[in-house]
Design a protein around this motif. Sequence first.
Motif, PDB file in Angstrom:
ATOM      1  N   VAL B  94      55.187  -9.434 -46.773  1.00  0.00           N
ATOM      2  CA  VAL B  94      55.631 -10.581 -45.959  1.00  0.00           C
ATOM      3  C   VAL B  94      54.840 -10.615 -44.652  1.00  0.00           C
ATOM      4  N   TYR B  95      54.716  -9.469 -44.018  1.00  0.00           N
ATOM      5  CA  TYR B  95      54.022  -9.414 -42.721  1.00  0.00           C
ATOM      6  C   TYR B  95      52.590  -9.952 -42.858  1.00  0.00           C
ATOM      7  N   GLU B  96      51.880  -9.455 -43.863  1.00  0.00           N
ATOM      8  CA  GLU B  96      50.486  -9.860 -44.055  1.00  0.00           C
ATOM      9  C   GLU B  96      50.384 -11.366 -44.281  1.00  0.00           C
ATOM     10  N   ASP B  97      51.310 -11.909 -45.065  1.00  0.00           N
ATOM     11  CA  ASP B  97      51.252 -13.329 -45.370  1.00  0.00           C
ATOM     12  C   ASP B  97      51.563 -14.179 -44.138  1.00  0.00           C
ATOM     13  N   VAL B  98      52.578 -13.751 -43.373  1.00  0.00           N
ATOM     14  CA  VAL B  98      52.952 -14.510 -42.166  1.00  0.00           C
ATOM     15  C   VAL B  98      51.823 -14.417 -41.128  1.00  0.00           C
ATOM     16  N   ALA B  99      51.101 -13.291 -41.132  1.00  0.00           N
ATOM     17  CA  ALA B  99      50.021 -13.099 -40.152  1.00  0.00           C
ATOM     18  C   ALA B  99      48.732 -13.829 -40.552  1.00  0.00           C
ATOM     19  N   GLU B 111      49.600 -10.065 -29.531  1.00  0.00           N
ATOM     20  CA  GLU B 111      49.931 -11.495 -29.624  1.00  0.00           C
ATOM     21  C   GLU B 111      50.252 -11.869 -31.075  1.00  0.00           C
ATOM     22  N   LEU B 112      49.449 -11.340 -31.971  1.00  0.00           N
ATOM     23  CA  LEU B 112      49.659 -11.613 -33.404  1.00  0.00           C
ATOM     24  C   LEU B 112      51.008 -11.050 -33.857  1.00  0.00           C
ATOM     25  N   GLU B 113      51.260  -9.822 -33.453  1.00  0.00           N
ATOM     26  CA  GLU B 113      52.508  -9.176 -33.862  1.00  0.00           C
ATOM     27  C   GLU B 113      53.707  -9.955 -33.328  1.00  0.00           C
ATOM     28  N   GLU B 114      53.601 -10.423 -32.089  1.00  0.00           N
ATOM     29  CA  GLU B 114      54.698 -11.188 -31.486  1.00  0.00           C
ATOM     30  C   GLU B 114      54.945 -12.485 -32.253  1.00  0.00           C
ATOM     31  N   MET B 117      56.572 -11.649 -35.671  1.00  0.00           N
ATOM     32  CA  MET B 117      57.966 -11.223 -35.553  1.00  0.00           C
ATOM     33  C   MET B 117      58.859 -12.380 -35.109  1.00  0.00           C
ATOM     34  N   SER B 118      58.339 -13.233 -34.220  1.00  0.00           N
ATOM     35  CA  SER B 118      59.118 -14.389 -33.769  1.00  0.00           C
ATOM     36  C   SER B 118      59.403 -15.332 -34.945  1.00  0.00           C
ATOM     37  N   ALA B 119      58.388 -15.544 -35.797  1.00  0.00           N
ATOM     38  CA  ALA B 119      58.580 -16.424 -36.973  1.00  0.00           C
ATOM     39  C   ALA B 119      59.596 -15.814 -37.934  1.00  0.00           C
ATOM     40  N   LEU B 120      59.505 -14.500 -38.130  1.00  0.00           N
ATOM     41  CA  LEU B 120      60.439 -13.839 -39.054  1.00  0.00           C
ATOM     42  C   LEU B 120      61.864 -13.882 -38.507  1.00  0.00           C
ATOM     43  N   LYS B 121      61.978 -13.759 -37.174  1.00  0.00           N
ATOM     44  CA  LYS B 121      63.314 -13.809 -36.556  1.00  0.00           C
ATOM     45  C   LYS B 121      63.929 -15.199 -36.712  1.00  0.00           C
ATOM     46  N   GLN B 122      63.097 -16.224 -36.584  1.00  0.00           N
ATOM     47  CA  GLN B 122      63.611 -17.602 -36.699  1.00  0.00           C
ATOM     48  C   GLN B 122      64.248 -17.859 -38.061  1.00  0.00           C
ATOM     49  N   VAL B 123      63.719 -17.180 -39.089  1.00  0.00           N
ATOM     50  CA  VAL B 123      64.301 -17.389 -40.420  1.00  0.00           C
ATOM     51  C   VAL B 123      65.148 -16.184 -40.849  1.00  0.00           C
ATOM     52  N   HIS B 124      65.421 -15.308 -39.900  1.00  0.00           N
ATOM     53  CA  HIS B 124      66.319 -14.153 -40.098  1.00  0.00           C
ATOM     54  C   HIS B 124      65.871 -13.216 -41.220  1.00  0.00           C
ATOM     55  N   ILE B 125      64.593 -12.955 -41.315  1.00  0.00           N
ATOM     56  CA  ILE B 125      64.155 -11.989 -42.347  1.00  0.00           C
ATOM     57  C   ILE B 125      63.249 -10.912 -41.739  1.00  0.00           C
ATOM     58  N   GLU B 126      63.500 -10.596 -40.468  1.00  0.00           N
ATOM     59  CA  GLU B 126      62.620  -9.600 -39.832  1.00  0.00           C
ATOM     60  C   GLU B 126      62.688  -8.240 -40.544  1.00  0.00           C
ATOM     61  N   GLU B 127      63.830  -7.945 -41.184  1.00  0.00           N
ATOM     62  CA  GLU B 127      63.958  -6.644 -41.865  1.00  0.00           C
ATOM     63  C   GLU B 127      63.144  -6.613 -43.167  1.00  0.00           C
ATOM     64  N   LEU B 128      62.657  -7.779 -43.589  1.00  0.00           N
ATOM     65  CA  LEU B 128      61.884  -7.824 -44.844  1.00  0.00           C
ATOM     66  C   LEU B 128      60.371  -7.782 -44.600  1.00  0.00           C
ATOM     67  N   ALA B 147      58.388 -19.040 -42.757  1.00  0.00           N
ATOM     68  CA  ALA B 147      57.880 -18.180 -41.665  1.00  0.00           C
ATOM     69  C   ALA B 147      56.351 -18.222 -41.583  1.00  0.00           C
ATOM     70  N   THR B 148      55.679 -18.336 -42.730  1.00  0.00           N
ATOM     71  CA  THR B 148      54.206 -18.390 -42.698  1.00  0.00           C
ATOM     72  C   THR B 148      53.729 -19.617 -41.920  1.00  0.00           C
ATOM     73  N   ILE B 149      54.553 -20.670 -41.966  1.00  0.00           N
ATOM     74  CA  ILE B 149      54.202 -21.901 -41.243  1.00  0.00           C
ATOM     75  C   ILE B 149      54.604 -21.780 -39.767  1.00  0.00           C
ATOM     76  N   LEU B 150      55.798 -21.257 -39.528  1.00  0.00           N
ATOM     77  CA  LEU B 150      56.287 -21.157 -38.141  1.00  0.00           C
ATOM     78  C   LEU B 150      55.385 -20.272 -37.283  1.00  0.00           C
ATOM     79  N   SER B 151      54.780 -19.249 -37.893  1.00  0.00           N
ATOM     80  CA  SER B 151      53.933 -18.340 -37.107  1.00  0.00           C
ATOM     81  C   SER B 151      52.705 -19.040 -36.543  1.00  0.00           C
TER      82      SER B 151
END
Lengths: 273, 242
Positions: B94-99, B111-114, B117-128, B147-151
């Motif tokens: 998930v991380y690689e795809d969102v990044a 900046e990338l990590e932020e 993580m912000s995109a994952l938090k918006q869709v409540h899947i940061e633990e994934l 999340a891939t779009i929100l990032s």
Amino acid sequence: MSKLQQAIDNLHEADREAGKRSGKSRIHPVSRLLVCVAYIGIVVSFPKYDVTGLLGMSLFIIITGILEDLSFIKGFQRMKYILAFVVLLGAVNPFLDKRIVMQTGGVTVTGGMLSMMTLFIKGVLTVYAAYFMFMCTGIEQLCRALRCLKVPKGAVTVVLLIYRYIIVLLKEIQRMSLAYRLRAPGQKGIHIKVWGSFAGLLLLRSMERAQNVYDSMLLRGYDGEFQYEILGQEKTGKGLGAVYAAGWIGIFLLLRCVPVFQMAGNIFLSIGQ
Amino acid sequence: MVELDHLTFSYDGNREVLSDISFDLKAGETIGLIGANGAGKSTLLKILAGLLTDYKGQAKIDGLDVNKKNLAAVRKKTGYVFQDSESQLFLSTVYEDVAFGPRNYGCVGKELEEKVMSALKQVHIEELKDRPIYRMSGGQKKLAAIATILSMEPEVILFDEPSVGLDPKNRRNLINIINGISGLKIIASHDLDMIFDTCNRTILIEKGKLICEGETEKILTDQRLLEKSGLELPLSMQKRDV
């Protein structure tokens, strides 16, 4: 689990492992790629009867496997079909080359037997080298390395998409064969009569899905360039990669030009006498 | 933010899939794009995302013409959530795809990590974040796709049938998430209940023609209008025989 599902899972697992390892790696992917290409080139260049020389080249595979914590057994399982193909390549050599080159303890060794063995070793070593290189870089970093080496954008995109396409294709085959089997109970495999339409439809469906994947890449800024770096490699200077590449290529050349193992054997024999 | 002026499109040059479509959408709005199967909803979204550029008329995003020349700039401003999440997610975790998106736009390091993580938090899947994508459920894949779009922090987000294949709980979760996203959102869907819960304006198209646009409540309660276009009242508004 079906063989197809197993193949898909294996690909995903390898992809995930490679991604993880590449994130931690401090060696630039270009260095890894260059070392792998040099290794394959040098292994292939060994004479057809030089078994001991080739065995020396296995040092690289063993050391890489240990240092990168890569499983040889897992590698064998994943590459078993390619390895089987490689073994088959040399299988006819004993019938073609019957010249006796050695006789030890009543056993006659022909040129064909030796060349079959070298071909087998060459195949195993080169397949493992490529597999280990992939497992340490991952497809994204490999493509990035190709771009760094000025391989054209189009060619790199093709490499990346072929890799993605394999997974898409396997998934489509799985879906279509499942749909077929559910409506053809008791039938073994897919009937020859529908092979044509099955293959055609498979091509169309997988192409459509591959197009979607490519669209998704384009919509997220992909333009054939790999401008980014993987975390962990940001601080890696090119120096470490250069030392890695120069070191290994130097060792390969030494092993190729100087019969180190043969010399060591001679030394042991002379001490024994 | 989005302007369409007499937009006409055809895949083969003969049959018009979209015909003379015009509307203006403002930043911050949530627009429902409804219509029966084959009405042209997905085609319209693809034009706005810059995937189809051989159209007649005019399409603009934030003042930029959607054409081959402006493709990179247009795509930076728009995010497209595919109907099939499997096609949208192609990396190992998930991380690689969102990044992937932010990285392509030169974002690195902290900046990338932020952003990820912000995109994952918006869709409540940061633990994934480290989960392999192929081991995720359909609902989780949909959220990861969003999340891939929100990032990439786009100004316009296009959703193509976002609720397809989701169970009621995941669907409700998705509605809450969409309502929490800022910026202009265009949602093409048959799920009229979801459109009712998320969109302030709705555009109805039928066989490639714009039939009407206006307040969501007004359009989604007009039974005659919906039935004429091959749709039905949202389930929550249908009278039930007990």
